[in-house]
Design an enzyme around this catalytic site. Structure first.
Site, mmCIF file in Angstrom:
data_model
loop_
_atom_site.group_PDB
_atom_site.id
_atom_site.type_symbol
_atom_site.label_atom_id
_atom_site.label_comp_id
_atom_site.label_asym_id
_atom_site.label_seq_id
_atom_site.Cartn_x
_atom_site.Cartn_y
_atom_site.Cartn_z
ATOM 1 N N TYR A 1 0.312 -13.992 -15.367
ATOM 2 C CA TYR A 1 -0.258 -13.134 -14.687
ATOM 3 C C TYR A 1 -1.810 -13.379 -14.515
ATOM 4 O O TYR A 1 -2.560 -13.516 -13.620
ATOM 5 C CB TYR A 1 0.041 -11.544 -15.020
ATOM 6 C CG TYR A 1 -0.841 -10.447 -14.693
ATOM 7 C CD1 TYR A 1 -0.663 -9.835 -13.245
ATOM 8 C CD2 TYR A 1 -2.005 -9.898 -15.411
ATOM 9 C CE1 TYR A 1 -1.367 -8.850 -12.761
ATOM 10 C CE2 TYR A 1 -2.650 -8.811 -14.785
ATOM 11 C CZ TYR A 1 -2.441 -8.377 -13.237
ATOM 12 O OH TYR A 1 -3.272 -7.261 -12.776
ATOM 13 N N GLY B 1 0.236 3.480 -5.926
ATOM 14 C CA GLY B 1 -0.590 2.824 -6.776
ATOM 15 C C GLY B 1 -1.976 2.716 -6.056
ATOM 16 O O GLY B 1 -2.649 3.213 -5.332
ATOM 17 N N ILE B 2 -2.631 1.540 -6.554
ATOM 18 C CA ILE B 2 -3.931 1.227 -6.188
ATOM 19 C C ILE B 2 -3.975 1.205 -4.658
ATOM 20 O O ILE B 2 -4.811 1.393 -3.891
ATOM 21 C CB ILE B 2 -4.384 0.178 -6.979
ATOM 22 C CG1 ILE B 2 -4.660 0.343 -8.399
ATOM 23 C CG2 ILE B 2 -5.985 -0.600 -6.239
ATOM 24 C CD1 ILE B 2 -5.117 -0.869 -9.144
ATOM 25 N N GLY B 3 -3.006 0.453 -3.988
ATOM 26 C CA GLY B 3 -2.742 0.158 -2.601
ATOM 27 C C GLY B 3 -2.748 1.333 -1.883
ATOM 28 O O GLY B 3 -3.432 1.357 -0.847
ATOM 29 N N SER C 1 0.616 -1.291 -0.036
ATOM 30 C CA SER C 1 -0.090 -0.285 0.210
ATOM 31 C C SER C 1 0.913 1.242 0.029
ATOM 32 O O SER C 1 0.414 2.203 0.215
ATOM 33 C CB SER C 1 -1.031 0.032 1.213
ATOM 34 O OG SER C 1 -0.222 -0.511 2.370
ATOM 35 N N THR C 2 2.114 1.233 -0.642
ATOM 36 C CA THR C 2 2.819 2.499 -0.700
ATOM 37 C C THR C 2 2.699 3.127 -1.802
ATOM 38 O O THR C 2 3.155 4.157 -2.068
ATOM 39 C CB THR C 2 4.395 1.971 -0.364
ATOM 40 O OG1 THR C 2 4.741 1.089 -1.392
ATOM 41 C CG2 THR C 2 4.592 1.183 1.015
#
Length: 264
Positions: free
Chosen positions: A154, A18-20, A15-16
């Protein structure tokens, strides 16, 4: 709709940025004490500073560890004894078809994208069941349904997340715990930006313009005809983590801009 997560503890893996980061920001702004995770302490510290600019009253804790490894998941479980909300956002992506994806690459996608969420859910789910409330969210992808042949491993890992989320949801039926998967489409995340920055510079275009062209060329079924913002993805996740989403479980919730061409 007023989403209030006060009194809840939330973990958002990776969560550092982008989406996170957008998800952690949204959940923290809604009142949950939020554990921000990344592999390096400097990145965690920067993320916390960023979140506080948007949500100055946010309750935040940082935890630096590689959750793609069993040891990292075990360390987090010891440092954070319980969680009411778990967002399994950690994931890696990259090109590779059947012939160019080595066995080690397949294993890496499985361990990072799939097993990190399995291990963390295993650690925190029993406590949620005992407290009769909990939210588990797997961040999958439209590529889990619309399998890209040039990103095969992926796509496989994202399909696996859908199966796991559905199965766990059925396992905890009637417990007060919901388990869902969220499927973003092309998103202007840090990773996507880094991927197209050189192209944008060479063509004298903005990253947003190149992203739109990518969507229209490679995801032509998109209805919004552009890449989503990280905040648009986070909005869905924050809702799914809320008390208001108590009747939503076992679902694959698309925030794909309509890329997946189905009405079901």
């Amino acid at each position: 709709m007023n989403i209030d997560l006060s009194g809840k503890t939330a973990i958002v893996s990776a969560s550092t940025a982008g989406i996170g980061l957008a998800i952690a920001t949204g959940i923290a702004a809604a009142g949950a004490e939020t554990i921000v995770n990344g592999r390096k302490q400097e990145a965690v510290d920067r993320a916390i500073e960023t979140i506080l600019k948007t949500a100055p009253k946010a309750k935040l804790r940082g935890f630096a560890s590689d959750l793609g490894a069993p040891e990292g998941c075990a360390a987090l479980s010891k440092a954070v004894l319980h969680a009411d909300i778990l967002v399994n956002n950690l994931g890696v992506f990259g090109p590779g078809d059947l012939f160019t994806t080595a066995d080690d690459d397949w294993e890496r996608y499985f361990q990072v994208n799939v097993m990190s969420g399995v291990r963390l859910t295993r650690s925190y789910l029993k406590g949620m069941i005992e407290r009769k409330w909990g939210r588990v969210v797997f961040i999958s992808s439209e590529s889990g349904l619309n399998i890209p042949p040039d990103m095969l491993a992926y796509g496989f890992s994202k399909t696996a997340q859908l199966s796991i989320a559905r199965g766990i949801a059925k396992q905890v039926a009637g417990s007060g715990v919901t388990v869902n998967a969220v499927l973003p489409g092309p998103t202007l995340s840090d990773g996507f930006r880094a991927m197209v920055e050189d192209t944008a510079r060479q063509q004298g275009k903005t990253v947003e313009q190149v992203a739109t062209e990518f969507v229209r060329e490679h995801r032509s079924s998109s209805i919004i005809q552009r890449a989503a913002s990280t905040e648009e993805i986070a909005n869905m996740v924050v809702y799914v983590c809320s008390p208001q989403a108590s009747a939503t479980t076992g679902a694959a919730l698309r925030v794909d801009g309509g890329v997946i061409d189905t009405i079901a």
